[in-house]
Design a protein around this motif. Sequence first.
Motif, PDB file in Angstrom:
ATOM      1  N   GLU A   1     -33.458  38.496  36.603  1.00  0.00           N
ATOM      2  CA  GLU A   1     -32.246  38.396  37.564  1.00  0.00           C
ATOM      3  C   GLU A   1     -32.518  37.871  39.081  1.00  0.00           C
ATOM      4  N   ASN A   2     -33.819  37.945  39.309  1.00  0.00           N
ATOM      5  CA  ASN A   2     -34.072  37.393  40.713  1.00  0.00           C
ATOM      6  C   ASN A   2     -34.409  36.247  41.119  1.00  0.00           C
ATOM      7  N   LEU A   3     -34.301  35.407  39.640  1.00  0.00           N
ATOM      8  CA  LEU A   3     -34.699  34.146  39.862  1.00  0.00           C
ATOM      9  C   LEU A   3     -33.651  33.190  39.836  1.00  0.00           C
ATOM     10  N   THR A   4     -33.540  32.286  40.372  1.00  0.00           N
ATOM     11  CA  THR A   4     -32.568  31.181  40.541  1.00  0.00           C
ATOM     12  C   THR A   4     -33.205  29.717  40.818  1.00  0.00           C
ATOM     13  N   PRO A   5     -32.554  29.032  40.137  1.00  0.00           N
ATOM     14  CA  PRO A   5     -33.322  27.493  40.411  1.00  0.00           C
ATOM     15  C   PRO A   5     -32.795  27.111  41.591  1.00  0.00           C
ATOM     16  N   THR A   6     -33.736  26.313  42.301  1.00  0.00           N
ATOM     17  CA  THR A   6     -33.479  25.522  43.494  1.00  0.00           C
ATOM     18  C   THR A   6     -32.808  24.324  42.978  1.00  0.00           C
ATOM     19  N   GLU A   7     -32.149  23.597  44.054  1.00  0.00           N
ATOM     20  CA  GLU A   7     -31.254  22.600  43.987  1.00  0.00           C
ATOM     21  C   GLU A   7     -32.184  21.290  43.465  1.00  0.00           C
ATOM     22  N   ARG A   8     -33.189  21.388  43.516  1.00  0.00           N
ATOM     23  CA  ARG A   8     -34.358  20.353  42.935  1.00  0.00           C
ATOM     24  C   ARG A   8     -34.608  20.341  41.694  1.00  0.00           C
ATOM     25  N   ALA A   9     -34.484  21.555  41.114  1.00  0.00           N
ATOM     26  CA  ALA A   9     -34.945  21.844  39.847  1.00  0.00           C
ATOM     27  C   ALA A   9     -34.755  20.868  38.801  1.00  0.00           C
ATOM     28  N   ASP A  10     -35.479  20.298  37.924  1.00  0.00           N
ATOM     29  CA  ASP A  10     -35.122  19.513  37.136  1.00  0.00           C
ATOM     30  C   ASP A  10     -35.524  20.009  35.613  1.00  0.00           C
ATOM     31  N   PHE A  11     -34.374  20.098  34.800  1.00  0.00           N
ATOM     32  CA  PHE A  11     -34.664  20.449  33.653  1.00  0.00           C
ATOM     33  C   PHE A  11     -34.503  19.523  32.213  1.00  0.00           C
ATOM     34  N   SER A  12     -34.465  18.327  32.707  1.00  0.00           N
ATOM     35  CA  SER A  12     -34.041  17.468  31.841  1.00  0.00           C
ATOM     36  C   SER A  12     -35.276  17.324  30.526  1.00  0.00           C
ATOM     37  N   ASP A  13     -36.450  17.589  30.936  1.00  0.00           N
ATOM     38  CA  ASP A  13     -37.471  17.435  29.830  1.00  0.00           C
ATOM     39  C   ASP A  13     -37.704  18.850  28.897  1.00  0.00           C
ATOM     40  N   TRP A  14     -36.707  19.860  29.364  1.00  0.00           N
ATOM     41  CA  TRP A  14     -36.873  21.036  28.679  1.00  0.00           C
ATOM     42  C   TRP A  14     -35.589  21.143  27.358  1.00  0.00           C
ATOM     43  N   PRO A  15     -36.335  21.655  26.284  1.00  0.00           N
ATOM     44  CA  PRO A  15     -35.375  21.635  25.123  1.00  0.00           C
ATOM     45  C   PRO A  15     -34.117  22.416  25.274  1.00  0.00           C
ATOM     46  N   ASP A  16     -33.069  21.978  24.741  1.00  0.00           N
ATOM     47  CA  ASP A  16     -31.723  23.014  24.849  1.00  0.00           C
ATOM     48  C   ASP A  16     -31.958  24.305  24.259  1.00  0.00           C
ATOM     49  N   GLY A  17     -31.257  25.396  24.921  1.00  0.00           N
ATOM     50  CA  GLY A  17     -31.506  26.863  24.429  1.00  0.00           C
ATOM     51  C   GLY A  17     -32.201  27.614  25.048  1.00  0.00           C
ATOM     52  N   ILE A  18     -32.874  28.476  24.585  1.00  0.00           N
ATOM     53  CA  ILE A  18     -33.582  29.614  25.209  1.00  0.00           C
ATOM     54  C   ILE A  18     -35.034  29.212  25.088  1.00  0.00           C
ATOM     55  N   ASN A  19     -35.464  29.004  26.326  1.00  0.00           N
ATOM     56  CA  ASN A  19     -37.122  28.806  26.496  1.00  0.00           C
ATOM     57  C   ASN A  19     -37.910  30.116  26.996  1.00  0.00           C
ATOM     58  N   LYS A  20     -39.022  30.395  26.414  1.00  0.00           N
ATOM     59  CA  LYS A  20     -39.580  31.723  26.715  1.00  0.00           C
ATOM     60  C   LYS A  20     -40.724  31.206  27.502  1.00  0.00           C
ATOM     61  N   LEU A  21     -40.981  31.867  28.653  1.00  0.00           N
ATOM     62  CA  LEU A  21     -42.072  31.487  29.690  1.00  0.00           C
ATOM     63  C   LEU A  21     -43.005  32.627  29.351  1.00  0.00           C
ATOM     64  N   TYR A  22     -44.380  32.302  29.442  1.00  0.00           N
ATOM     65  CA  TYR A  22     -45.535  33.407  29.193  1.00  0.00           C
ATOM     66  C   TYR A  22     -46.265  33.366  30.424  1.00  0.00           C
ATOM     67  N   SER A  23     -47.137  34.518  30.699  1.00  0.00           N
ATOM     68  CA  SER A  23     -47.778  34.597  31.836  1.00  0.00           C
ATOM     69  C   SER A  23     -49.303  33.567  31.532  1.00  0.00           C
ATOM     70  N   GLN A  24     -49.649  33.159  32.752  1.00  0.00           N
ATOM     71  CA  GLN A  24     -50.698  32.347  32.653  1.00  0.00           C
ATOM     72  C   GLN A  24     -52.047  32.937  31.936  1.00  0.00           C
TER      73      GLN A  24
END
Length: 179
Positions: free
Chosen positions: A28-51
Amino acid sequence: MTDKLEALSQPVFEIEVSGNTWLNCSAENLTPTERADFSDWPDGINKLYSQEYVTALLAALEEKDQQLARYSMSAGQADQRLCESRAVRIALGFGEDAIDVAPTDLVEAIQVIRRRAEEAEQRLQQPIKLPKSGIGMACKFVGDQIVVSLAAVLVETAMAGFKAEVEGELCTKHTSPGQ
């Protein structure tokens, strides 16, 4: 999967994307910046994992690659092994392309050959008993018609690596018939 990898396997957060738009985020505390570009992300839910999880997975993959590298070989090495195994199967009396020959079968065949060789070596240590004929130093060995010198037989057997003994006493003096 190890316990550590299992614990790290949960996504840190999920981002739902459609086109170039961020629709939703599980954090909830994450929001994209105006410069965020998601054009190369697949549509749908993308899971992000820790480094840490990604690093642990890469390390586990590298370990598996190293384990598998022991078993890899070039085409030339594979051909060499095929030729060697074919030659061994033929030499041990199995079919050239026998696929049902297990390593234990090869070991067993080698053990039989070793045992036979040891038995042959033991027999070589036992002297050959040559009968002394009634005609002194000449004996019939090949047949009724051929007479071979006993001395020649003794020399040939010794040269072949066999021990030979003559049973009975050898004549030391020659006597003519009628004496």
